[in-house]
Design a protein around this motif. Structure first.
Motif, PDB file in Angstrom:
ATOM      1  N   VAL A  56      41.165  30.467  37.878  1.00  0.00           N
ATOM      2  CA  VAL A  56      40.272  29.819  38.842  1.00  0.00           C
ATOM      3  C   VAL A  56      40.115  30.622  40.131  1.00  0.00           C
ATOM      4  CG1 VAL A  56      40.741  27.506  37.950  1.00  0.00           C
ATOM      5  CG2 VAL A  56      42.087  28.389  39.848  1.00  0.00           C
ATOM      6  N   ARG A  82      36.621  30.864  41.457  1.00  0.00           N
ATOM      7  CA  ARG A  82      36.065  29.618  41.994  1.00  0.00           C
ATOM      8  C   ARG A  82      36.434  29.425  43.462  1.00  0.00           C
ATOM      9  NH1 ARG A  82      38.033  24.334  39.261  1.00  0.00           N
ATOM     10  NH2 ARG A  82      37.585  25.613  37.467  1.00  0.00           N
ATOM     11  N   TYR A  83      37.655  29.800  43.853  1.00  0.00           N
ATOM     12  CA  TYR A  83      38.124  29.521  45.210  1.00  0.00           C
ATOM     13  C   TYR A  83      38.240  30.758  46.096  1.00  0.00           C
ATOM     14  CZ  TYR A  83      39.110  24.825  43.633  1.00  0.00           C
ATOM     15  OH  TYR A  83      38.980  23.553  43.142  1.00  0.00           O
TER      16      TYR A  83
END
Length: 138
Positions: free
Chosen positions: A122, A125-126
């Motif tokens: 992830v 995404r961040y």
């Protein structure tokens, strides 16, 4: 039998050994069985109540309460990273990143940082969100 009673009295566990071979569960099978047991227990309902309480605390007017709430949510995420995938939690984290309180933004960045470390998939995404906030001067 007398042998079983004697073994239990000695507490050597000899009477507790199975006499037939039982099939062993795979790791995935054990996880599935545990999830099923937890889903049927009141523990999960209590955890949901606890998480909802923390999300309500995120709307408190005192920054210290919001900061403590996000830190508590971080501990839940460390135990179960999937928690951060819940819509209500994602929304609370998003709001906390734009928070006027530095301590709340900092606690939120720590939460996201530990989440990204536990789930490298992830990072994309961040990454932008974390990078923008790392340059935050206050």
């Amino acid at each position: 039998s007398e042998q079983a009673s004697a073994a239990l009295a000695r507490n050597d566990g000899g009477a507790c050994l199975p006499t037939t071979k039982l099939p062993m569960l795979s790791r995935a099978g054990m996880k599935s069985a545990c999830r099923k047991l937890l889903a049927d227990s009141s523990l999960v309902r209590r955890l949901e109540t606890y998480l909802n309480y923390l999300l309500v605390l995120m709307r408190e007017p005192q920054p210290q309460a919001r900061s403590k709430a996000i830190k508590a949510i971080a501990s839940v995420v460390r135990a179960d990273p999937f928690t951060l995938e819940l819509d209500a939690v994602k929304q609370a984290v998003s709001v906390a990143l734009s928070e006027p309180s530095i301590s709340v933004r900092q606690a939120t960045l720590e939460l996201l940082g530990s989440y990204v470390l536990s789930r490298p998939s992830v990072i994309e995404r961040y990454y932008d969100t974390i990078a923008r906030r790392l340059n935050d001067v206050g």
